[in-house]
Design a protein around this motif. Structure first.
Motif, mmCIF file in Angstrom:
data_model
loop_
_atom_site.group_PDB
_atom_site.id
_atom_site.type_symbol
_atom_site.label_atom_id
_atom_site.label_comp_id
_atom_site.label_asym_id
_atom_site.label_seq_id
_atom_site.Cartn_x
_atom_site.Cartn_y
_atom_site.Cartn_z
ATOM 1 N N ARG A 288 13.497 8.421 7.514
ATOM 2 C CA ARG A 288 13.798 7.027 7.175
ATOM 3 C C ARG A 288 15.184 6.917 6.528
ATOM 4 N NH1 ARG A 288 10.431 2.799 6.746
ATOM 5 N NH2 ARG A 288 10.997 1.214 5.275
ATOM 6 N N GLY B 99 11.669 -4.366 6.811
ATOM 7 C CA GLY B 99 10.905 -3.130 6.760
ATOM 8 C C GLY B 99 9.455 -3.436 7.009
ATOM 9 N N GLY B 100 8.614 -2.422 6.907
ATOM 10 C CA GLY B 100 7.182 -2.621 7.090
ATOM 11 C C GLY B 100 6.638 -3.586 6.063
ATOM 12 N N ASP C 47 3.093 -1.510 4.743
ATOM 13 C CA ASP C 47 3.430 -0.155 4.320
ATOM 14 C C ASP C 47 4.878 0.124 4.710
ATOM 15 O OD1 ASP C 47 3.439 0.269 7.062
ATOM 16 O OD2 ASP C 47 1.567 1.368 7.074
ATOM 17 N N GLU C 48 5.348 1.286 4.417
ATOM 18 C CA GLU C 48 6.743 1.634 4.690
ATOM 19 C C GLU C 48 6.869 2.446 5.973
ATOM 20 O OE1 GLU C 48 9.499 0.618 3.002
ATOM 21 O OE2 GLU C 48 8.064 -0.712 2.033
ATOM 22 N N ARG C 49 6.065 2.155 6.973
ATOM 23 C CA ARG C 49 6.081 2.939 8.208
ATOM 24 C C ARG C 49 6.882 2.301 9.326
ATOM 25 N NH1 ARG C 49 0.281 5.881 8.763
ATOM 26 N NH2 ARG C 49 0.349 6.854 6.737
ATOM 27 N N LEU D 164 10.751 0.139 10.480
ATOM 28 C CA LEU D 164 12.028 -0.527 10.250
ATOM 29 C C LEU D 164 12.293 -1.405 11.463
ATOM 30 C CD1 LEU D 164 14.393 2.307 8.932
ATOM 31 C CD2 LEU D 164 13.254 0.527 7.611
ATOM 32 N N GLY E 197 7.487 10.024 6.486
ATOM 33 C CA GLY E 197 8.766 9.359 6.648
ATOM 34 C C GLY E 197 9.603 9.892 7.793
#
Length: 160
Positions: free
Chosen positions: A55, A68-69, A72-74, A76, A107
Motif C-alpha cells: 500500500r 480509500g477503503g 477497511d483499508e483493503r 485504493l 497490505g
C-alpha cells in the motif's frame, strides 16, 4: 449630409450589435469541458507488481488516491471524471475512469482493475489479478447475509 452620416453610423451599430449577438450565441452553445480527479496512466500502472508492491509503495509511486477503503483499508481508488457543459444546461458526465486496487490483510497489492463509464454502468476495461482473487463484499451484501444469523434469546433473555 449630416443626416446620412447618422444613418450610416446607426446601420454600422446595428450590424455590430447583430454580429456581437451572433458571436455570443455561438460561444454560448460551445461545449466547455472540465476534468476532475486523477487516474494513473497505463505506463504508471505497469510499474506496480501485484503480490510484491505494498500500500505504501503504491501511494509513493502514484500519489495519494481519490479514496480509500470505506469499511477497511483493503482498497485504493483513483477516479477521474470529465464533464461537458453546453450553454445554460446542467453539466453531463461524458467520461469516467476508475482504477481500483485491492490489498490483502498484510497490505500487499493483490489486483488492479480499471473501469470506465459506458451507458451509465461501470464496465471493466482491464483486470490484473494475482492468485488470491478479489473479494467484493459490499455493506449491503454483508447486511443481507446476516439477516438469518441471529438468535432472539440474545435480545429478550433466556428464561431457564
Amino acid at each position: 449630409m449630416a443626416e446620412r452620416r447618422v444613418r450610416t453610423a446607426l446601420e454600422r451599430g446595428a450590424r455590430g450589435l447583430g454580429l456581437a449577438l451572433a458571436l455570443a450565441a455561438a460561444t454560448g452553445c460551445t461545449p466547455l469541458y472540465r476534468t476532475h480527479g486523477f487516474v494513473p496512466s497505463q505506463s504508471e500502472l505497469m510499474m506496480l507488481e501485484p503480490g510484491i508492491d505494498t500500500r505504501d509503495s503504491v501511494t509513493e509511486t502514484l500519489g495519494q488516491p481519490t479514496a480509500g477503503g470505506v469499511l477497511d483499508e483493503r482498497g485504493l481508488y483513483y477516479v477521474q471524471s470529465r464533464f461537458r457543459t453546453v450553454g445554460p444546461f446542467q453539466p453531463q458526465e461524458v467520461e469516467r475512469q476508475i482504477v481500483a486496487m485491492a490489498f490483502d490483510a498484510e497490505g500487499i497489492l493483490r489486483n488492479i482493475e480499471r473501469y470506465g463509464l459506458e451507458d451509465g454502468r461501470a464496465v471493466p476495461l482491464e483486470r490484473r489479478v494475482t492468485d488470491a482473487g478479489l473479494r467484493d463484499t459490499t455493506f449491503l451484501r454483508q447486511l443481507m447475509g446476516n439477516l438469518g444469523n441471529f438468535d432472539a434469546t440474545r435480545f429478550i433473555g433466556d428464561e431457564d
